[in-house]
Scaffold this active site. Structure first.
Site: not given
Ligand SMILES: NC(=O)c1ccc[n+]([C@@H]2O[C@H](COP(=O)([O-])OP(=O)(O)OC[C@H]3O[C@@H](n4cnc5c(N)ncnc54)[C@H](OP(=O)(O)O)[C@@H]3O)[C@@H](O)[C@H]2O)c1
Length: 332
Positions: A49, A54, A204-206, A208, A290
């Site tokens: 996605d 972006y 998204w952001s499962p 947070a 990750q």
């Molecule tokens: N439709 C919309 O309006 C909208 C808005 C936002 C996002 N999205 C979509 O949703 C996707 C995911 O969003 P998100 O990146 O916020 O999701 P998320 O999975 O909640 O957060 C991801 C971030 O958490 C940290 N992380 C991930 N796995 C980890 C682990 N195992 N241990 C420690 N830290 C970890 C990393 O950041 P660090 O390592 O930098 O800390 C990573 O970039 C986006 O890429 C996009 O495609 C859509």
């Protein structure tokens, strides 16, 4: 990896998908971005996605390079349109003009002839919905997108768009909302309506944005290199979750994850996947390790006792108000 239908459509998506908001073309260097996509592919993720907006359109380019050489039929590539991608009044929104121009730009940057899902990134209050849906129908009929989705639309907006899509005979199959243990605003209205209409959630952001990994400690500075330290944009978006109350309660989830034999990130991702209306959880990552950790949430079943214990911990810090599903009152 496990796979689910995208809503009531025939399209299968990986239960865990990979998204590149904040990271590709911005927070992380190209080699880390490529390594994360490699890790996703190696772990069976087929669904990716992104969005035109972006990293000011750079994220689509990075993803295009990262997926180059992969068998196109083995991938589901999703992108979005709505937020501004240029300085002009028509470089934004869901007008016919911008949709037609933006899909072409996305395909060029992604180096593909079509996307599997084209999503309205928000609802555009200044374009008639009929105009938007007719433009989407032309995108579908010209073969540039196979399915249509929306993002952060209310139950009423989804219902209206779904009726038009039926008239136009195009498949509106998904909604992309924020959803996690801390953000449950879709449960009251969006999910029941979507279930009725056969629309699936790609959430998204499962985690947070990393907060539910438990790595942010109350009263402590954020770990070096984490999203909360990303001055380009990450630190702004994550800030609402970085309160002592939230961080203290998140720490209380650690023994529950341990009892379930899961890491905190796995618990967070598995939690959203317990909802049958969720077709896929989009994870972000700044490092391949990750991705290797998070994908193990696929196929995990959380028992009722654990879900109840999680609710008891997070209830005071969980947002549930359906009015939080909203689009800008004016086109940006
Ligand atoms: N439709 C919309 O309006 C909208 C808005 C936002 C996002 N999205 C979509 O949703 C996707 C995911 O969003 P998100 O990146 O916020 O999701 P998320 O999975 O909640 O957060 C991801 C971030 O958490 C940290 N992380 C991930 N796995 C980890 C682990 N195992 N241990 C420690 N830290 C970890 C990393 O950041 P660090 O390592 O930098 O800390 C990573 O970039 C986006 O890429 C996009 O495609 C859509």
């Amino acid at each position: 990896m496990e796979f689910r239908h995208l809503g009531r459509s025939g399209l299968m998506v990986s239960e865990i998908s990979y998204g590149n908001w904040i990271t590709h073309g911005s927070q992380v260097e190209e080699d880390a971005a490529l390594a994360c996509v490699r890790a996703a592919l190696d772990n069976g993720i087929t669904t990716f996605d992104t969005a035109d907006v972006y990293a000011g359109t750079k994220a689509e380019e990075v993803l295009g390079r990262a997926l180059k050489g992969e068998r196109r039929e083995g991938l589901e590539i999703f992108t979005k349109v709505y937020w501004a991608t240029g300085p002009g009044r028509n470089d934004r929104g869901l007008s016919r003009k911008h949709i037609m121009e933006s899909i072409n730009g996305s395909l060029r940057r992604l180096q593909t002839d079509y996307v599997d899902l084209y999503q309205a990134h928000r609802y555009d209050v200044s374009t008639p919905l009929e105009e938007t849906m007719e433009a989407f129908a032309d995108v579908v009929h010209s073969g540039k997108a196979h399915y249509i989705g929306v993002s952060e639309w209310t139950a009423a907006q989804i219902r209206e768009a779904h009726a038009l899509a039926r008239e136009l005979r195009i498949p509106l199959v998904s909604n992309q909302p924020q959803y996690s243990m801390l953000w449950r605003v879709i449960e009251a209205e969006v999910i029941p309506t979507s279930e009725e209409l056969g629309v699936g959630q790609i959430v998204w952001s499962p985690m947070a944005q990393g907060v539910l990994s438990g790595k942010y400690l109350p009263g402590q500075p954020p770990p070096a290199g984490s999203r909360a330290t990303d001055e380009k944009s990450g630190s702004m978006f994550i800030s609402r979750f970085l309160t002592d109350e939230v961080l203290t309660r998140v720490q209380q989830l650690k023994p529950l994850a341990e009892q379930a034999g899961l890491t905190m990130p796995q618990l967070a991702v598995a939690w959203v996947l317990q909802n049958p209306n969720v077709s896929s959880a989009i994870i972000g990552a700044s490092r391949p390790e990750q991705v290797h950790d998070n994908v193990k949430a696929a196929g995990v079943k959380l028992d009722a006792g654990l879900l109840k214990a999680i609710d008891a911990v997070v209830d005071p810090i969980t947002e549930r108000d359906p009015a939080q599903t909203r689009s800008p009152a004016q086109r940006p």
